[in-house]
Design a protein around this motif. Structure first.
Motif: not given
Length: 708
Positions: A285-287, A314-318
């Motif tokens: 997921n990215t924002l 910017y953030s991403e979690n995976s």
């Protein structure tokens, strides 16, 4: 006389913008109090030119480099809804989708590192994560060749510039819904509205919701995108624009790495097009949230000062699942694959402040243009890793996995794995000197100070450099509508990677040359460019490592960081592009590129990049039935390959054909049908690495568009 001239300027600008503004009505009524206010707001809105390759306000004909522009109407007609799809159809650009959610772009043999919005931005990497939606933009410009004057860093590939949809002077809007195979559903809304009777203040709201399953097993992508921009006039010559954009991208069943397409006996594997190595618990997921504030001061008719501040979070979690093989994949048994799960949280904040002065002056009987400015930018990035406590195991025979072979692992608490703080400050300037009415000399220079403080899994990535990139260009209008040009730029490109000695690899440096000719017709442009680039110390991936110097053979920690080596590469080639009307009913945007890439030994370099490509977007509007519009898209590339430790992975030449048709049912309602990959071509998205996956088969989408 002065009032008559001013009235003519307003009328011309309104005509160019294709609108009738309240300003014109007020002016004809003699409302002098609002007169200069409306002049400025109309002129600025009707004449928004983004800074191109030279930093100067010049159109494609006068720019001494290749320039491709894809506008909103083309984006809508051909369904180019995300950046990958759009750049696939941009002449001279290649898209390497190495995984479902990570993509590289290249032009002229080198990675594109600069993605700008309205001419503002700095290169902070080569990798794009997640799908970027194109509906927020009025057009996308791709400037090919060295871009030092607009970024401060002379990467010889090019720059992608996204031009925002901004408020218009009149009420306008549209709504669109579409459905397609593989569970595609999409809804779009775009509304622009004046906030005052005079039109001096206006706002524009744009929104998208998209959801889709995939031809690829387990994969799904949902996207929520929106922006709001307010544009207004503070005084008769001072404007302000503020905006916010939001792109929320959620993907499930993702690929981290891809399919093992080479067996340990050297044979290339061939799978079903939906084959995946993912587990059903994976996600990525990215924002991305971007805010900007722009102040414009129209000093006089000839000079404009613009100050822009941009803040991006910017953030991403995976949670990801990777497969590898120490001894290779056995072609008889399908065994030999090992699992490597991972969980990561990344955060990045970027801030860019840019002050830019553009204007013109008269000297020696000619009009000249000048551009100068300063930029201060900072990017702070952190990456947190959650160690997997379970999930490492030998995998069953491949293919045939169902996505539940490895249960979701137990992950440890997050630990700071890497951080990177980049400061980049520069001053820049360029000037176009009209030596005669047909011969222009463009000179430019910038000075850059670059500092990187970072750490990757305990290894310092610090660097501190400064450099500059001069630019020289000439244009010579040999005949009416025929422009010959040449340009030269130095290359200075910091690289944020580790070398083989676990120290910063340092900058890539070199030179970039281009000569060409452009022919302008009444409603079209034909361009031909020949280019050459010499680049040294260019980063090339070598291996992963963990710093212990041991090649682990079990469930290793060898993937802590990537190690690169510097290589020397020479690129040369030729590009041809045509944009505009062919006849009264046919419009064409097409281009072809031939490329040669050699390393220091004279051997082929970067073989995953095609040497020959051709792309076409053709639209047809029959005169007998003006409610109907139809078109075709085509892209072709020749063979590419990657030499792995087990043998060569090949992707033969292929062509992808698309068709569309749109019919205006009533005045405000249009139905459209889009088909892509009509012939169901089977091909890899990329062979940049030794793992690959298949691109989309035939897709169909039906849409209904309502003009508000």
């Amino acid at each position: 006389m002065k009032n008559a001239l001013t009235l003519a300027v307003i009328a011309a600008n309104a005509l160019l913008a294709g609108i009738t503004t309240p300003a014109s009505a007020e002016t004809s009524a003699g409302a002098s109090a609002g007169f200069s206010e409306e002049i400025t707001i109309t002129a600025i809105r009707a004449d928004r030119k983004s800074r191109g390759a030279t930093g100067l306000d010049m159109d494609a004909f006068d720019t001494p480099q290749s320039l491709s522009i894809i506008g909103a109407e083309t984006i809508e007609a051909f369904g180019l809804n995300d950046v990958n799809t759009l750049l696939h159809m941009t002449p001279g650009v290649n898209v390497d989708a190495a995984e479902t959610d990570r993509t590289y772009y290249n032009a002229r043999g080198f990675d594109i590192t600069s993605m700008h919005t309205d001419g503002i931005g700095l290169p902070f990497g080569t990798l794009i994560v997640g799908d970027l939606d194109t509906f927020l933009y009025d057009k996308v410009e791709v400037i090919k060749g060295s871009n030092g004057l607009i970024t401060g860093l002379g990467n010889p590939s090019g720059t992608v510039n996204y031009v925002r949809k901004r408020p218009t002077n009149t009420l306008a809007g549209s709504a669109n819904v579409s459905v397609g195979n593989y569970g595609q559903h999409r809804a779009e809304l775009d509304v622009s509205k004046p906030l005052t009777d005079s039109g001096s203040w206006a706002t524009r709201v744009v929104g998208v919701y998209s959801e889709a399953d995939s031809w690829l097993d387990h994969y799904r992508n949902d996207r929520l995108v929106g922006s709001i921009i307010v544009d207004g006039q503070l005084t008769s010559n001072l404007t302000v624009t503020a905006g916010y954009a939001h792109q929320d991208n959620k993907s499930d069943g993702v690929l981290w790495g891809a399919l093992p397409v080479i067996y340990n006996d050297g044979r290339q594997a061939d799978y079903a097009i939906d084959t995946s190595t993912t587990m059903d618990w994976t996600h990525w997921n990215t924002l991305r949230e971007e805010s900007f504030l722009e102040l414009g001061w129209q000093i006089n008719d000839a000079w404009r000062l613009t100050a822009t501040g941009t803040h991006t979070d910017y953030s991403e979690n995976s949670e990801l699942f990777y497969i590898y093989a120490n001894t290779g994949l056995n072609s008889e048994t399908g065994l030999g694959l090992l699992s490597y799960p991972g969980k990561y949280d990344d955060q990045r904040t970027s801030r860019v402040l840019d002050a830019n002065l553009q204007g013109s002056f008269d000297a020696w009987g000619q009009e000249h243009a000048i551009n100068m400015g300063a930029t201060a930018a900072r990017s702070d990035a952190k990456s947190f890793s959650h160690a997997a406590l379970t999930g490492f195991q030998a995998m069953p025979a491949f293919p045939g996995w169902t996505g539940d072979e490895v249960a979701r692992p137990t992950f440890a608490a997050p630990a700071l794995a890497a951080h990177q703080d980049i400061d980049l400050n520069r001053v820049y300037g360029s000037v176009r000197l009209a030596l005669t009415h047909s011969f222009n000399l463009i000179l430019g220079v910038n000075a850059v100070d670059y500092t990187n403080e970072g750490d990757s899994y305990g290894v310092a990535t610090d660097s501190n450099e400064d450099g500059s990139s001069p630019y020289v260009g000439v244009t010579w209008e040999l005949l009416d509508g025929v422009n010959a040009y040449a340009s030269f730029s130095d290359i200075y490109q910091p690289q944020y990677v580790l070398g083989e000695d676990l120290q910063s690899l340092g900058s890539a440096e070199g030179r970039s040359y281009e000569i060409g000719v452009k022919k302008s017709f009444a409603t079209s442009l034909l361009s031909l460019a020949v280019f050459r680039t010499e680049q040294s110390n260019l980063q090339e991936f070598k291996a992963y490592g963990d710093g212990d110097g041991v090649d682990d053979t079990d469930y290793s920690d060898d993937f802590n960081y990537a190690i690169y080596r510097g290589v020397d590469v020479e690129s040369e080639g030729i590009e041809i592009e045509y944009t505009g009307a062919l006849t009264d009913t046919l419009t064409l945007q097409a281009g072809a590129t031939h490329l040669s890439l050699k390393d220091q030994q004279g051997e082929d370099a970067r073989s995953f990049i095609p040497r020959n490509t051709a792309k076409m977007l053709l639209s047809w509007q029959p005169t007998q039935l003006d409610s109907l519009t139809a078109g075709a898209s085509l892209r072709w590339q020749d063979d590419i390959y990657f030499d792995s430790g087990y043998g060569r992975i090949k992707q033969g030449s292929y062509a992808v054909l698309g068709l569309y048709g749109a019919y205006q049912v009533i005045e405000d309602l249009t139905l459209a049908l889009n088909l892509d990959n009509l012939t169901n071509e089977k091909y890899f998205n990329s062979v940049k690495y030794e793992q690959a996956w298949y691109a989309a088969p035939r897709t169909v989408a039906l849409s209904a568009r309502w003009q508000l």
